[in-house]
Design a protein around this motif. Sequence first.
Motif, PDB file in Angstrom:
ATOM      1  N   VAL A  28     -18.983 -37.479   1.753  1.00 26.67           N
ATOM      2  CA  VAL A  28     -20.300 -36.840   1.630  1.00 26.67           C
ATOM      3  C   VAL A  28     -21.229 -37.714   0.791  1.00 26.67           C
ATOM      4  N   ASN A  29     -22.295 -38.183   1.420  1.00 20.79           N
ATOM      5  CA  ASN A  29     -23.404 -38.830   0.719  1.00 20.79           C
ATOM      6  C   ASN A  29     -22.983 -40.007  -0.163  1.00 20.79           C
ATOM      7  N   TRP A  42     -17.744 -36.389   8.020  1.00 19.91           N
ATOM      8  CA  TRP A  42     -18.708 -37.400   7.563  1.00 19.91           C
ATOM      9  C   TRP A  42     -20.077 -36.744   7.475  1.00 19.91           C
ATOM     10  N   SER A  43     -20.677 -36.751   6.312  1.00 22.27           N
ATOM     11  CA  SER A  43     -21.929 -36.009   6.133  1.00 22.27           C
ATOM     12  C   SER A  43     -23.073 -36.589   6.950  1.00 22.27           C
ATOM     13  N   ASN A  44     -22.985 -37.854   7.346  1.00 23.20           N
ATOM     14  CA  ASN A  44     -24.030 -38.465   8.165  1.00 23.20           C
ATOM     15  C   ASN A  44     -23.664 -38.482   9.654  1.00 23.20           C
ATOM     16  N   PHE A  45     -22.658 -37.688  10.025  1.00 23.18           N
ATOM     17  CA  PHE A  45     -22.264 -37.588  11.430  1.00 23.18           C
ATOM     18  C   PHE A  45     -21.670 -36.202  11.667  1.00 23.18           C
ATOM     19  N   ASP A  46     -22.458 -35.185  11.359  1.00 21.93           N
ATOM     20  CA  ASP A  46     -21.966 -33.816  11.519  1.00 21.93           C
ATOM     21  C   ASP A  46     -22.992 -32.904  12.180  1.00 21.93           C
ATOM     22  N   ALA A  47     -23.974 -33.484  12.850  1.00 19.88           N
ATOM     23  CA  ALA A  47     -25.005 -32.699  13.530  1.00 19.88           C
ATOM     24  C   ALA A  47     -25.393 -33.409  14.823  1.00 19.88           C
ATOM     25  N   CYS A 105     -23.297 -36.295  16.628  1.00 21.51           N
ATOM     26  CA  CYS A 105     -22.095 -35.466  16.687  1.00 21.51           C
ATOM     27  C   CYS A 105     -22.326 -34.293  17.636  1.00 21.51           C
ATOM     28  N   LEU A 106     -21.995 -34.480  18.884  1.00 19.49           N
ATOM     29  CA  LEU A 106     -22.087 -33.426  19.886  1.00 19.49           C
ATOM     30  C   LEU A 106     -20.731 -32.741  20.017  1.00 19.49           C
ATOM     31  N   ASN A 107     -20.772 -31.438  20.239  1.00 21.84           N
ATOM     32  CA  ASN A 107     -19.535 -30.662  20.362  1.00 21.84           C
ATOM     33  C   ASN A 107     -19.638 -29.772  21.591  1.00 21.84           C
ATOM     34  N   THR A 108     -19.625 -30.387  22.750  1.00 23.78           N
ATOM     35  CA  THR A 108     -19.880 -29.648  23.991  1.00 23.78           C
ATOM     36  C   THR A 108     -18.734 -28.729  24.378  1.00 23.78           C
ATOM     37  N   ASN A 109     -17.518 -29.037  23.949  1.00 21.24           N
ATOM     38  CA  ASN A 109     -16.386 -28.182  24.330  1.00 21.24           C
ATOM     39  C   ASN A 109     -16.025 -27.145  23.268  1.00 21.24           C
ATOM     40  N   GLY A 110     -16.781 -27.101  22.174  1.00 24.16           N
ATOM     41  CA  GLY A 110     -16.608 -26.052  21.179  1.00 24.16           C
ATOM     42  C   GLY A 110     -15.315 -26.103  20.386  1.00 24.16           C
TER      43      GLY A 110
END
Length: 236
Positions: free
Chosen positions: A181-182, A206-211, A216-221
Motif C-alpha cells: 500500500v502506497n 496492490w494499492s495502485n492496481f485494485d480498481a 484491475c478488471l474483475n469480470t468473472n467476480g
Amino acid sequence: PIYYIKDVSGQTFDASTNAGILYCINCSNTIIKDLALSNNAYGIFLWNAQNSRVENISATDNAWLGIYMVSSSGNVVTGNIVSSASDDSSGIGLENSSNNTISQNQINNHRWSGLELWSASDNSIEENEISGNGADGIYIYSSAGNLVIRNSISANGAIYNGFGIYLNQSDNQLIYNNNFVNNANQAFGDGVNSFNYGLPEGGNHWSNFDAPEEGCLNTNGDALCDRPYIFEGGQD
C-alpha cells in the motif's frame, strides 16, 4: 547493563535482567523477552543462535539494527516493536541465517530498510507490519526459498525512492497474500520468484492496481484481477 552471553542453553533473559543491550553468542533454546533496548548500535545481536525466541522487545533508536541475527537457524522473532530514526538504521536483519520465523512484528520508521536478508534462505516472514521506512520495506539479497506471506507493507521508500519489497539476485521466493500500500515503488524483482500461490490463496493486494481505472478488471467476480500486475523484474 550490557549483557554479553556466550555458550548458554535453556536460559531466559527478561525484564528482571534490566538489560540495555544483549549479545547472545552460541546460544540455544534461549528466550529473550520483555526488554526495552534503545540507543545502541544493535539492540539484540544473535550469532550462531539455535532454536531460540525473541519476543515482546521494544528496540527503538538503535543506530544500525534493532535485532540482528547472524549464522543462526530455527529461531522465532515475534511480537516485537522495532523503530529508529538514526541516519544508518534498519529494523531487523538476517545474515547467513536459515529456517527462522519473523512474525507479527511492527517494523517502522527506519532511515533505511525495515527488514533485510543477506544470504538468508528458507525463512518465513509472516504477518508483520512494515511501514514508513526510508528505503525498502523488505530487502532480500542473494537468498533463496523465503516465504513472505500476510504482511502489511506500506508507505516505504519516501526518503530514497525505495520499494515495498526489493529482490536483489534472489530466486525462489514465494510472496503472496501481502498488502502493498502506497510505497514509493511497490516491488522490484531480480531473479525468478513467485508472487502468486494460485487459487484459492491468490496473489497480493496492490494499492495502485485494485480498481478498474487502474487496470484491475474483475469480470468473472472472483475478487481477483483478470490481468497480472506487472512491475520491474516480475509480475503477480
